[in-house]
Design an enzyme around this catalytic site. Structure first.
Site, PDB file in Angstrom:
ATOM      1  N   GLU A  47      65.983   5.703  29.040  1.00 14.22           N
ATOM      2  CA  GLU A  47      65.045   6.902  28.050  1.00 14.22           C
ATOM      3  C   GLU A  47      66.443   7.635  28.310  1.00 14.22           C
ATOM      4  OE1 GLU A  47      60.630   9.107  28.683  1.00 14.22           O
ATOM      5  OE2 GLU A  47      61.926   8.176  30.162  1.00 14.22           O
ATOM      6  N   ASP A  58      59.439  18.499  33.738  1.00  7.02           N
ATOM      7  CA  ASP A  58      60.456  18.099  34.972  1.00  7.02           C
ATOM      8  C   ASP A  58      59.988  18.789  36.126  1.00  7.02           C
ATOM      9  OD1 ASP A  58      60.977  16.036  32.752  1.00  7.02           O
ATOM     10  OD2 ASP A  58      61.969  17.320  31.973  1.00  7.02           O
TER      11      ASP A  58
END
Length: 266
Positions: A47, A58
């Site tokens: 990924e 995030d």
């Protein structure tokens, strides 16, 4: 059949290992080398994070990585070139982009997908993908035309209605967020994680891969007992952050970490 579907049906592993790192951190050349190192260490799917100025899903480690990449003014052309170099190193390993929707929209959906596919990318994870919009419908159609997967995130807060909506457009696998909040390493996980993953397997009938918080071989081994895949990002990004000034050392530490995780879920 998509490359990811083929991989999960191959029976090559007990649980897939899906590492993540942010492209462009700390620089162009090291991104290529880190990608190769991760592939050589045993990634089943890799990924790749596309840097974006507002990475709302995030945690601090990946936010800092994104900031370093953006400071380098990492362009779309560079993103696709780095991706292709990583892909050419080990073409049998599927590559997936994790990106927010804005970069896709800014680049242009068809242009972005054409370049991504040409670079070796076979699927997308888009945490903030809007539903029931002209843009999202266009994206769904264009992905299907290219036999590329759309990998949706499901969280502990996802309702049955939301899961049913995701089921209609999800392909490849489901990215199950193991805990509330943003990405980042954690010591403990929800006591009902196993049951939740089993419920999703029965409901969506796609492989369920768990991410957000997994960092140690022990955690990976435990969750691999009932998840179809293990996704690790922040712990990998931390290795790069702490050793990035010395690319050779960073590669060695990264290789050791990746190998240990791979062995723990084999």
């Amino acid at each position: 059949m998509s490359k990811i579907k083929e991989l999960f049906e191959s029976g090559k592993f007990k649980s897939a290992f899906i590492p993540y790192f942010t492209l462009g951190d700390p620089n162009y050349n090291d991104s290529i080398e880190f990608g190769k190192t991760i592939l050589d260490g045993g990634a089943d799917i890799l990924e790749l994070g596309i840097p974006f100025s507002d990475p709302v899903a995030d945690g601090p480690v990946i936010q800092r990585a994104v900031a370093r990449s953006l400071k380098n003014k990492f362009s779309f052309d560079e993103i696709f070139r780095v991706t292709k170099q990583i892909h050419l190193h080990k073409q049998e390993t599927p590559l997936v982009y994790l990106t927010y929707f804005n970069p896709i929209y800014h680049c242009g959906i068809t242009k972005f997908l054409d370049n991504a596919k040409d670079s070796g990318v076979v699927g997308l994870v888009i945490p903030d993908l809007p539903f029931d919009t002209i843009e999202s419908e266009t994206l769904f159609q264009e992905l299907r035309l290219r036999d590329m997967d759309l990998i949706h995130l499901v969280t502990p807060a996802s309702t049955k209605k939301r899961i049913e909506a995701l089921r209609k457009t999800s392909t490849g696998f489901i990215y199950y967020v193991t805990s509330f909040g943003v990405t980042g390493e954690r010591r403990e996980f929800s006591v009902d994680l196993k049951e939740r993953i089993r419920f999703l397997k029965d409901t969506i009938q796609l492989p369920i891969c768990a991410g957000f918080g997994i960092s140690t071989p022990e955690q990976a081994s435990q969750i691999a007992g009932y998840a179809d895949g293990i996704i690790i990002g922040s712990a990998i990004q931390r290795v790069i952050e702490e050793n990035g000034q010395d690319a050779s050392k960073a590669k060695n530490v990264l290789a050791d970490y990746i190998t240990k995780i791979r062995a723990s879920i084999s």
